[in-house]
Design a protein around this motif. Structure first.
Motif, short mmCIF file in Angstrom:
data_model
loop_
_atom_site.label_atom_id
_atom_site.label_comp_id
_atom_site.label_asym_id
_atom_site.label_seq_id
_atom_site.Cartn_x
_atom_site.Cartn_y
_atom_site.Cartn_z
N SER A 1 3.10 -0.73 -10.41
CA SER A 1 3.42 -0.16 -9.10
C SER A 1 4.29 -1.12 -8.33
N ALA B 1 1.15 8.55 -2.67
CA ALA B 1 0.37 9.33 -3.63
C ALA B 1 -0.64 10.22 -2.92
N LEU B 2 -1.33 9.68 -1.93
CA LEU B 2 -2.29 10.48 -1.17
C LEU B 2 -1.58 11.63 -0.46
N GLY C 1 4.90 8.09 -5.98
CA GLY C 1 3.93 7.07 -5.61
C GLY C 1 3.03 6.72 -6.79
N ALA C 2 1.87 6.21 -6.48
CA ALA C 2 0.91 5.79 -7.51
C ALA C 2 0.17 7.02 -8.07
N PHE C 3 -0.54 6.83 -9.15
CA PHE C 3 -1.40 7.84 -9.76
C PHE C 3 -0.65 9.10 -10.17
N SER D 1 0.81 -1.21 0.00
CA SER D 1 0.00 0.00 0.00
C SER D 1 0.85 1.27 0.00
N PRO E 1 2.90 2.80 -2.21
CA PRO E 1 2.75 3.75 -3.31
C PRO E 1 1.46 4.55 -3.25
N TYR E 2 0.40 3.94 -2.72
CA TYR E 2 -0.89 4.63 -2.63
C TYR E 2 -0.89 5.65 -1.49
#
Length: 167
Positions: free
Chosen positions: A131, A8-9, A117-119, A2, A4-5
């Motif tokens: 990812s 990203a947040l 991170g992600a996104f 989790s 990378p998420y």
């Protein structure tokens, strides 16, 4: 998995808040510039340039576009703000009103090393969609090593086969 998420947040929230600071100073929105509202006069040093870096850097970090570069410039801008504006008043950020500058400086420096991170738009533009890397690196980052190891073992296997054929 989790990480990378979460990064990203974190990146999106920090980028949004930083961009809001820049927009407040440049356009007078959200209560205007920190010193009495309104806008910072165009071209004034260092306020207008700091606000421009805040707006542009915040948007780039929020979108995950050139994240590491934007975060490095934003971190440097906040370090300058702390040492030029706040630190002469008092040594500690709590005493000088420099807590936001000090926090943003360290937060953006963290993003320089963690990555987007992600996104992140960087991934879409460069075609890196996986990812796999926890720090937001490309999914193909680990395959180069595996590919090199596979090539090395294939070469060693070919040597063994050639050696046994000579006997």
């Amino acid at each position: 998995m989790s990480k990378p998420y979460v990064v990203a947040l974190f990146r999106i929230v920090v980028g949004f808040l930083f961009a809001c600071h820049g927009a407040a100073s440049l356009f007078g929105v959200f209560g205007g510039a920190p010193q009495g509202g309104g806008t910072v006069p165009v071209g004034t040093w260092p306020g207008w340039y700091a606000a421009l870096i805040q707006l542009a850097g915040g948007i780039l970090v929020l979108a995950g576009l050139f994240t590491r570069v934007a975060a490095l410039i934003s971190s440097g801008s906040m370090a300058f703000a702390y040492f030029d504006v706040h630190q002469p008043k008092a040594l500690l950020p709590l005493q000088s009103g420099g807590e936001p500058a000090a926090m943003y400086c360290w937060i953006f420096l963290l993003l320089v090393f963690l990555g987007p991170g992600a996104f992140a738009l960087d991934r879409l533009i460069s075609g890196r969609r996986g990812s796999r890397g926890e720090s937001g690196e490309a999914a193909t980052g680990g395959t180069a090593t595996a590919g090199a190891a596979g090539t090395a073992s294939a070469t060693a296997g070919a040597r063994r086969t050639a050696g046994s054929a000579r006997r």
